[in-house]
Motif scaffolding. Structure first.
Motif, short mmCIF file in Angstrom:
data_model
loop_
_atom_site.label_atom_id
_atom_site.label_comp_id
_atom_site.label_asym_id
_atom_site.label_seq_id
_atom_site.Cartn_x
_atom_site.Cartn_y
_atom_site.Cartn_z
N LEU A 182 28.79 -88.38 10.55
CA LEU A 182 29.61 -88.18 9.35
C LEU A 182 29.14 -86.96 8.56
O LEU A 182 29.96 -86.24 7.97
N ALA A 183 27.84 -86.69 8.57
CA ALA A 183 27.32 -85.54 7.84
C ALA A 183 27.82 -84.23 8.42
O ALA A 183 28.04 -83.26 7.68
N TYR A 184 28.00 -84.17 9.74
CA TYR A 184 28.52 -82.94 10.33
C TYR A 184 29.95 -82.66 9.85
O TYR A 184 30.37 -81.50 9.77
N ASN A 185 30.68 -83.72 9.49
CA ASN A 185 32.01 -83.53 8.92
C ASN A 185 31.95 -83.21 7.43
O ASN A 185 32.71 -82.36 6.96
N THR A 186 31.05 -83.85 6.69
CA THR A 186 30.94 -83.53 5.26
C THR A 186 30.48 -82.08 5.06
O THR A 186 30.83 -81.46 4.05
N ASN A 187 29.72 -81.55 6.01
CA ASN A 187 29.28 -80.15 5.90
C ASN A 187 30.46 -79.23 5.60
O ASN A 187 30.33 -78.27 4.84
N HIS A 188 31.59 -79.50 6.22
CA HIS A 188 32.73 -78.59 6.13
C HIS A 188 33.85 -79.14 5.25
O HIS A 188 34.50 -78.38 4.52
N ALA A 189 34.08 -80.46 5.31
CA ALA A 189 35.30 -81.02 4.73
C ALA A 189 35.11 -81.66 3.37
O ALA A 189 36.10 -82.03 2.73
N LEU A 190 33.87 -81.81 2.90
CA LEU A 190 33.64 -82.41 1.59
C LEU A 190 33.27 -81.30 0.61
O LEU A 190 32.17 -80.73 0.69
#
Length: 541
Positions: free
Chosen positions: A396-404
């Motif tokens: 999930l953190a790899y997604n928050t890096n870009h999308a959050l």
């Protein structure tokens, strides 16, 4: 066991002077686990004004110091015992080195007469300094107590006036009780160094290039943490899109229409950067870890201006057309004063371009991301606007890096690239929560939390209102996906995990389990309302 006699107040001990000087350098918190070799060090702690936090492992101590430093901007400080204290903290020190985080590590070492003698003393290493040599910006072993003020002054000058990182100071155990001349009040911190600017001719050249550019771009790295206002003003005058490395995420408010966020890994953004007629890169290594592990270096087709306080970084990974070795904040402010305002129509055009690029990034998401994006949005909704997100290496953190999106500097504390360790987020979130009044959320995987789970006890002791989100994908999910992609049979990635909710309660924390994004905001709000940490286990889709 050696026991020191009571020290004369007129002749304080080396340990007392150390504590006094740390306060003079505005240190208020230290992280450490006392041991036989540091008893006399801890004699100097009571009455010093320092708060001591006891982790459950020295790796946790250094990760806490790292999180403290990233959230506050001030050096994190660790006290370590000889030998295993240093080796236990090594991974966390290396993470701080990789990410240029200021950390002062004070460790004991054997008595001076025993050093290098191989006598089999307790905690003995043949050459303890060699352990940390590869991940410290400076090391020093005291040979006399009187060296301490100068050595500390050098340590803080390096951490405050150059590219920061861990500094390791060894103090032989026979020096902790050694008397120092004069009184405590005789010992004062050295003044902070003035930060270097650059000459007006260089600023004029850079300003001319940027003002005449048709397609400028600004790249920000972790070295620009203090520069959000100046960077935003410059971007607005130039009508230049701003892209951030993961270490720089939030320096420019990601709601700003010219901010393209931490999306350097996507091909559409990369093409925009490479096609720019002038790129201004500030405080960034231009490394694969800035681009979320896209290995190929940029192929700049226009002029490249690099700004960094470290001269070696000015030529690392890409040769600049103009190299400015100076403080990022001073340089950006000078450039903002010197450039020509490009006007509102160009700003609107650049904002539309950034919006288009952000939409294009969504088409490049890797498999499995779309099903996690509702969780990213739920986490953004749960995190207060001024909040700090601390992330570990987990899907999930790899997604928050870009999308959050994040809205201010020092809001994104992550180990997902750089040294890329596991177990960082729990202790680093504790350090961040102790350093800052801003709300903090930690995000870690079910695999990663097992590295540092014991630090929940420290969060309970400190009564921290700290939500810790555990993304439970039943193992090392990201590595499992890579194995599948490479047609490698899964091995070592499907793990048995404990009942995290029950385990959290056994520590004295609260725990709950959720499996839908819409449950997250309420769970986090309840966690912030408690006087203690809450482990929120998320069953991954």
């Amino acid at each position: 066991m050696h026991t020191a006699e009571h020290q004369d107040p007129q002749n304080p001990s080396c340990a007392q002077v150390l504590m006094h000087l740390l306060r003079q350098y505005d240190v208020d918190t230290v992280f450490g686990i006392p041991g036989v070799h540091t008893i006399e060090l801890y004699r100097g702690l009571p009455g010093s004004g320092l708060t001591h936090i006891t982790p459950r492992h020295e790796q946790g101590a250094a990760f806490m110091a790292d999180g403290y430093a990233r959230a506050s901007g001030n050096p994190g400080v660790c006290f370590l015992i000889t030998g295993p204290g240093v080796t236990n903290a090594a991974t966390a020190m290396a993470q701080a080195y990789s990410d240029s985080i200021p950390m002062l590590v004070i460790s004991a070492v054997n008595r001076r007469e025993d050093l290098g003698m191989g006598r089999g003393r307790l905690h003995e290493l043949p050459r303890q300094q060699d352990v940390s040599r590869g991940f410290c910006i400076w090391q020093h072993a005291l040979t006399s107590a009187q060296q301490l003020p100068e050595v500390l002054a050098r340590a803080f000058q390096l951490m405050r006036g150059s590219r920061p990182g861990p500094v390791h100071i060894e103090i032989p155990i026979d020096l902790f009780p050694a008397p120092m001349p004069g009184q405590l009040t005789d010992y004062r911190a050295a003044p902070a160094p003035s930060l270097p600017g650059t000459d007006s001719n260089t600023i004029d050249t850079a300003a001319d290039w940027l003002s005449s550019a048709e397609k400028p771009v600004i790249l920000l790295g972790g070295g620009a943490q203090r520069c959000g206002k100046a960077a935003t003003e410059l971007a607005e005058k130039l009508a230049a899109p701003v892209f951030e490395s993961l270490a720089a995420k939030g320096i420019v408010d990601e709601r700003h229409p010219l901010c393209g966020g931490a999306n350097l890994s996507f091909a559409c953004v990369r093409e925009r950067i490479e096609s720019a007629d002038v790129v201004l890169a500030v405080g960034t290594e231009l490394a694969e870890t800035d681009r979320n592990l896209v290995r190929e270096n940029y192929q700049f087709r226009g002029k490249l201006i690099r700004v960094d306080i470290d001269p070696a970084q000015l030529v690392c990974n890409a040769q600049p057309d103009l190299a400015i070795c100076a403080d990022a904040g001073i340089t950006l402010a000078s450039l903002s004063d010197a450039v020509t305002d490009s006007g509102e129509p160009r700003r609107q055009s650049a904002a539309a371009e950034v919006e288009s690029l952000l939409h294009a990034c969504r088409t490049e998401w890797w498999p499995g991301s779309e099903e996690r994006l509702p969780w990213v949005q739920a986490l953004r909704d749960a995190l207060p606007a001024e909040g700090i997100l601390v992330t570990d290496s987990t899907q999930l953190a790899y997604n928050t890096n870009h999308a959050l999106p994040l809205y201010q500097a020092r809001s994104h504390i992550t180990c997902t690239t750089g040294y890329g360790t596991l177990g960082f987020a729990l202790p680093a979130a504790i350090g961040a929560a102790l350093a800052s009044p801003r709300p903090v959320i930690g995000l870690i995987g079910d695999g990663g939390i097992m590295f540092t789970l014991g630090e929940l006890a420290a969060a309970v002791e400190q009564k921290l209102a700290l939500p810790i989100l555990v993304w439970n994908n039943s193992g090392y999910g990201e590595i499992r996906d890579f194995m599948d992609e490479a047609a490698v049979e899964q091995e070592g990635v499907n793990l048995h995990a404990p009942d995290f909710v029950t385990l959290a309660r056994a520590f004295g924390a609260e725990g709950c389990r959720i499996d839908r994004p819409e449950q997250l905001s309420e769970a986090v709000a309840e966690a912030f309302a408690r006087k203690g940490p809450t482990l929120i286990e998320i069953t991954a889709p």
